[in-house]
Design a protein around this motif. Sequence first.
Motif, PDB file in Angstrom:
ATOM      1  N   LYS A 122       0.826  -1.200   0.000  1.00 42.98           N
ATOM      2  CA  LYS A 122       0.000   0.000   0.000  1.00 42.98           C
ATOM      3  C   LYS A 122       0.863   1.255   0.000  1.00 42.98           C
ATOM      4  N   GLY A 123       1.967   1.218   0.785  1.00 42.04           N
ATOM      5  CA  GLY A 123       2.866   2.377   0.806  1.00 42.04           C
ATOM      6  C   GLY A 123       3.520   2.609  -0.545  1.00 42.04           C
ATOM      7  N   MET A 124       3.965   1.524  -1.198  1.00 47.55           N
ATOM      8  CA  MET A 124       4.578   1.670  -2.524  1.00 47.55           C
ATOM      9  C   MET A 124       3.582   2.215  -3.532  1.00 47.55           C
ATOM     10  N   LEU A 125       2.361   1.687  -3.507  1.00 46.26           N
ATOM     11  CA  LEU A 125       1.354   2.159  -4.451  1.00 46.26           C
ATOM     12  C   LEU A 125       1.006   3.623  -4.201  1.00 46.26           C
TER      13      LEU A 125
ATOM     14  N   ALA B 214       7.409 -11.780  -8.210  1.00 44.43           N
ATOM     15  CA  ALA B 214       7.893 -12.576  -7.089  1.00 44.43           C
ATOM     16  C   ALA B 214       8.261 -11.673  -5.915  1.00 44.43           C
ATOM     17  N   LYS B 215       7.925 -12.102  -4.730  1.00 42.81           N
ATOM     18  CA  LYS B 215       8.332 -11.415  -3.503  1.00 42.81           C
ATOM     19  C   LYS B 215       9.731 -11.871  -3.133  1.00 42.81           C
ATOM     20  N   PRO B 216      10.505 -10.978  -2.558  1.00 38.45           N
ATOM     21  CA  PRO B 216      10.243  -9.542  -2.338  1.00 38.45           C
ATOM     22  C   PRO B 216      10.492  -8.760  -3.625  1.00 38.45           C
ATOM     23  N   PHE B 217       9.707  -7.707  -3.856  1.00 38.76           N
ATOM     24  CA  PHE B 217       9.846  -6.903  -5.064  1.00 38.76           C
ATOM     25  C   PHE B 217      10.168  -5.470  -4.675  1.00 38.76           C
ATOM     26  N   ARG B 218      10.853  -4.783  -5.591  1.00 34.04           N
ATOM     27  CA  ARG B 218      11.191  -3.382  -5.377  1.00 34.04           C
ATOM     28  C   ARG B 218      10.121  -2.485  -5.986  1.00 34.04           C
ATOM     29  N   ARG B 219      10.129  -1.228  -5.567  1.00 35.86           N
ATOM     30  CA  ARG B 219       9.133  -0.297  -6.065  1.00 35.86           C
ATOM     31  C   ARG B 219       9.286  -0.097  -7.574  1.00 35.86           C
ATOM     32  N   GLU B 220      10.528  -0.119  -8.059  1.00 35.10           N
ATOM     33  CA  GLU B 220      10.730   0.040  -9.493  1.00 35.10           C
ATOM     34  C   GLU B 220      10.115  -1.119 -10.270  1.00 35.10           C
ATOM     35  N   GLU B 221      10.261  -2.354  -9.737  1.00 35.06           N
ATOM     36  CA  GLU B 221       9.660  -3.505 -10.401  1.00 35.06           C
ATOM     37  C   GLU B 221       8.143  -3.427 -10.397  1.00 35.06           C
ATOM     38  N   LEU B 222       7.577  -2.975  -9.262  1.00 37.19           N
ATOM     39  CA  LEU B 222       6.125  -2.814  -9.188  1.00 37.19           C
ATOM     40  C   LEU B 222       5.653  -1.756 -10.176  1.00 37.19           C
ATOM     41  N   ALA B 223       6.383  -0.640 -10.269  1.00 35.24           N
ATOM     42  CA  ALA B 223       5.993   0.433 -11.190  1.00 35.24           C
ATOM     43  C   ALA B 223       6.048  -0.052 -12.645  1.00 35.24           C
TER      44      ALA B 223
END
Length: 773
Positions: free
Chosen positions: A666-669, A751-760
Motif C-alpha cells: 500500500k505504501g509503494m502504491l 515474485a516477492k520480495p519486489f522493489r518499487r521500481e519492479e512494481l511500477a
Amino acid sequence: MDISLTHRLSFKQAGLTVLVAFILGTLLSVTQVAVDYASEDASINREIRALLEISHNPAARIAYNIDAELAQELVLGLLRSPAVTRAELIDNNGMVLASVSRPRSESRYRVFSDSLFGAQRQFQDPLYVSHAPHEALGVLRLEVDTYAFGSHFLKRSLLTLITGFARSLLLSLILLVLFYFMLTKPLTGVIRALSERNPQDPQHHPVPCPKGHERDEIGTLVEVTNRQLSSIALEIGQRRNAEDRLTQYLSELENIVSARTAELKATNVRLSQSNAELDAARTTALNMAQARSAFLANMSHEIRTPLNGLLGMLALALDGPLSAEQRQQLGIAHDSGKVLVELLNDILDLSKFEAGQLELEQIPFDLGVLAEETASLLSQNAANAVELTCLIDPALPAQVLGDPTRVRQIVSNLLSNALKFTRFGRVDLIVTCGAQGISIRVRDTGIGISEDAQARIFQPFAQAEVGITREYGGTGLGLALTRRLCEAMHGVLTLQSKEGFGSEFCADLPLPTHAQPSAQPALQGRIVALTPASSGLQQMLAQWLPTWGLNYQRLDTDASLQGVDADLLISDCPQCLLGIRPAIGTPALLVTAYGNFLPQDQAQRLMPLLQIARPLARSGLLQMLRHILHIDDADVHSNTQVQPARESAARVLLVEDNPVNQMVAKGMLAKLGYQVLVAGHGGEALEILEQEAVDLILMDCNMPVMDGYEASRRIRSNGRWPELPIVALTANALSDERERCRAAGMNDYLAKPFRREELAAMLDTWLPVDLSR
C-alpha cells in the motif's frame, strides 16, 4: 536311371549350341537381307536413271521439233518398262506433248514392299541439246511403281531366311546325336552305377569307368568320385566314433546343466530381491525429491514473505526524512536484505538444476539495454576508485531470442564478482556479436585468480582461497550458477586471469538474431573529451560518437583548452572543469559516480553544466547530446534525476492476508500515486469487485478462506471482468509457479520480495497510459 530327353545334358548342350547358331545365322541372314535391301534400293534409282539417259536425246529432239506423234511413241515405249506406270513429255512452255499411264500392280504383299521402298517414285530429266546445254527444251517425267523391284527383293529375303533356319535345324539334329553318344550315354552309365551302389556295403566297390573314356573328363570324374567315396566312408567311421564320445559328453553335460540351473534359480531369487530393494529405493528417492521440492516451495514462501515486508518497510523508511546516521543504518539493513534475497535465489536455482526443473524462455529482448540496466543497478557496488564502463558493440542486433531473466542473471553475477574484488582501476562490461552468437565479457583490474584456484571456483560454495571469504564475503554460488546457466543455453563460460593483474570472464551464448541493428541517429557537432587515454569513457566515446556522425577529439586532463573549438566538453574529472569559467563558455558534461556529483553551488558556477552518472548508457548519452546540441527540446536536469510524482486515476485492488505486506504494498502504491483498495483474502476481493470499479488486481496466491488461484478462476469464470489485469504476488519462486498462475487466469507474475521500481514497471505494462501516468 531314366532321364527324359529334355532334361538330358546332351539335349541342353545341343539346344544351347543350336540357339547360338540360330542367332548367328539369323544375324547373318538379316545382314545379307539388309545389304540386299540397300543394293535393291540403289538399283531402282540406277535403272530408272539409265532409262532416262537412253531416252534423253530422242526426247530432246522431239521437244525441240515439237513433234507430238513421235513424243507419243516415245512415252509408249517407256511405259513398256515393268516399273514405269506413267510417262509424260512436256515442252518448255509447260504444254504436255505426250502422256501415258497405267494402273499399278496390286498384291497382298505390296504393303511390305511399300514400307521398304515407298509406293512410288517420280523422276524427271530436263531436256536440252548438246550444243546449248543451258537452253531448256522441256522435261521428261516418269512415275515408277517400286513393287516391280520390291517383289523380287521380298522373294530373295524369304528364301534367305528359310535357308538359314533349315541349316540351323539340321545342325541341331546332328549335334544332338553326337552329344548323346559322346556325353549323355557315358554319364548315364556312371549315374546308374552310383545309384545302384550300397552305402552299407563294407567292401566299398569302386564305380566302373565307361569304356573309351578313361583319359577324358568322364574318366577323371569317375576317379575323383571313387576317391571321394573312400574319404566319405572313412569319415563316416570317424563320425560314428565321435557320436559315441558325444553321447558320453552329453550325459556329463546334462549333469552339469542341472547343477548350474539350480545355481541360476538361486541367483534369480537374489536378483528379484535386489530389484525389489532398488524399486523401493527409487520410490524413496522420488518421494524425497518431491518432499524437497515441497520443502523448497514452502521455505521460499515462508522466507520471502517476511523478507518482502522487511525490504518494503526499509525502502519506505528510506524515502522519508532521516538523519545521515539513520539513513546509513537503514541502507545497510536494506542492502543486507537484498543480499539475502540473492542468496535465496541462487540456492533455489541450483536446486532447480539438480532436479532438472529449470525452464528457459525463448522471447525477443534488447540485450544492449539489458546489459546497461544491469550495470546501472550494480554501479552502487563499485568502489570510489573503480570506473565501471558498459561497452556495447554498434553491430549488436536490436533484439535477440533467449531468456532475458537468465541472461540478466549471468551479467549480474559476473559483474557483481568483478566489482567485489576490484578496489581500483576499471571494470568493463563488453557485449559483442560474432558468427557464433553473442559474447558477454566482464574484465576487471582486481586481485585476479591463481591458476590452481581457477579449476575449483566454478564449484558450488567454493572460493579461490579461504581468506577470500573472510575479506570479501560471498557464498561461492554465483560462478557455479553462471556456468550452469551458460551450459543450459548451449553456451560456454571461460576465464582468463593472472593473480594480481585482474580477470576476464567470457560467456559465449548462441542467441539467434530476432531484429537487425537499428539505424543510428545522424548528429552534427564537435565533441572534445578531457579524459585519460586509458579510461573507459574514452573507449566508449571513441566507439559511439563517430557512429552518430559527431566529430570527436580527446585531450589529456592537463591539456589547455585555449583555442579549442567545440560544441561540448565531456570529462570524468571534476577538478579539470573548475577553472574553465568564465574563459570558456562551451557547455560541459560531467560523467562521474552518482555520489560524486558536484555540489549545487559549484555546479551553478560552472553553468552551462550537466552531470550524468556512470556507467554511461547509450540512451542517456544520446539524450544529453540532443539536448545540448539543440536537436530536440528534451528537458534534461543537471544534478539529479527526479521522478515526477504520479497523479493517477487508476484504482488498484490489493489482495493480501499479511498485514505487514499490506502496509508495504500500500505504501509503494501510494508513493506511485495510485488509489488502493485492500482485501484480506479472495472472498473479500470478490465482494469488493461487486461494489467498486477496479483497474488492476494485485493478487497474493497463498491466503486463508480463499486463495488467489481460486479467486482468479472465479473472476474469469464470472464473465464480467474478462480484460481486468490480475498480477500474481507470490513468494513461491519455483519453475512451475508462473504456469500455475497463468492456468488460474492471472496475466502476470511478480515474485516477492519486489522493489518499487519492479512494481511500477509491472503497473505500466498492464495499465493504460492515461491511467498509469
